[in-house]
Design an enzyme around this catalytic site. Sequence first.
Site, mmCIF file in Angstrom:
data_model
loop_
_atom_site.group_PDB
_atom_site.id
_atom_site.type_symbol
_atom_site.label_atom_id
_atom_site.label_comp_id
_atom_site.label_asym_id
_atom_site.label_seq_id
_atom_site.Cartn_x
_atom_site.Cartn_y
_atom_site.Cartn_z
ATOM 1 N N LEU A 71 0.836 -1.198 0.000
ATOM 2 C CA LEU A 71 0.000 0.000 0.000
ATOM 3 C C LEU A 71 0.871 1.248 0.000
ATOM 4 C CD1 LEU A 71 -2.597 -1.041 2.746
ATOM 5 C CD2 LEU A 71 -2.691 -1.483 0.283
ATOM 6 N N ASP A 72 0.401 2.291 -0.692
ATOM 7 C CA ASP A 72 1.088 3.576 -0.636
ATOM 8 C C ASP A 72 1.127 4.071 0.813
ATOM 9 O OD1 ASP A 72 1.305 3.535 -3.389
ATOM 10 O OD2 ASP A 72 -0.443 4.810 -3.717
ATOM 11 N N LYS A 73 2.068 4.952 1.106
ATOM 12 C CA LYS A 73 2.263 5.432 2.477
ATOM 13 C C LYS A 73 0.971 5.976 3.075
ATOM 14 C CE LYS A 73 4.682 9.245 3.143
ATOM 15 N NZ LYS A 73 3.818 10.183 3.935
ATOM 16 N N THR A 81 -2.160 5.416 1.959
ATOM 17 C CA THR A 81 -3.311 4.534 1.774
ATOM 18 C C THR A 81 -3.445 3.675 3.026
ATOM 19 O OG1 THR A 81 -3.069 4.461 -0.626
ATOM 20 C CG2 THR A 81 -4.282 2.656 0.397
#
Length: 289
Positions: free
Chosen positions: A128-130, A132
């Site tokens: 996951l993106d930071k 998200t």
Amino acid sequence: MREIIFEVSSSEDGLSARAFLNRRGVSKRAAMLLKTGGGLTRNGGLLRTIDRVYAGERIMVRVPEEKCGFEPNFGLFAPIVYDDEDAVVFDKPAGLAVHPSAGHYSDTLGNYFAVKFPDAVFRAINRLDKDTTGLCLCAKNALAAPVLPKGFDKTYYAVISGIIEQPGVIDLPIGRVSDSIIKREVRNDGEPSVTRYRPVLYENGQTLLEIKLNTGRTHQIRVHFSHIGYPLLGDELYGGDCSKIGRQALHCGKISFIKPFTDERIYLESRFPDDMKSLFSSVEAVYKS
């Protein structure tokens, strides 16, 4: 040390150990680790991958010991929603990167993993993106790592500016913007990328979407919806409205996977974080759909 015992069935009688292990979900690479480390035995004696196995025999797999290798950071926290011998699932908060990168060498989910599981190597199955939020599945050993992606299913929820009334599919290739290390865009020479979505809630000129990914490109959801004119709320990088939420409104809300070396499917759910819940009068209906 993680130990797994398999009993050879009548349908597996006479198979090579390599073929038997493959049937039981042990990858070729993992089998090589077992072979070189003496981690494969039959009835107490060493078993080679070229040997035949026979019905009724007990095959023991001993997973090689490993060290995480990441610096443990005791100041971090991410709730654990599932944990067994082979897998762990974190409910990742916003602002926590999954892997170390420039500017984030000791404040990532990997560093928190090192606190909780110092004798395991960190292997995130979905990254996951930071900013998200939501469910992040991680393998805890070399045998489980190649098994967990098979049959792994995840559902994302995103809030976009504007109203989308019908379900749809975005099938557009994604590649890196030429002069950027981080940013992506739709481009003809990009990697094939497919995003499926359906609207589940409308309110205040915005739509909550349920999203499934056929592919897993960097920033795929964010890039695709920005490209078609519906950027995610809070997504400054891709043109989203940041007046209502301070990060991209994206959450991995549901996952399911097969528990390694069994037929049991695990289903997990993560409720929306407060900043996404505040965008609608109620999101409870989403959990019942």
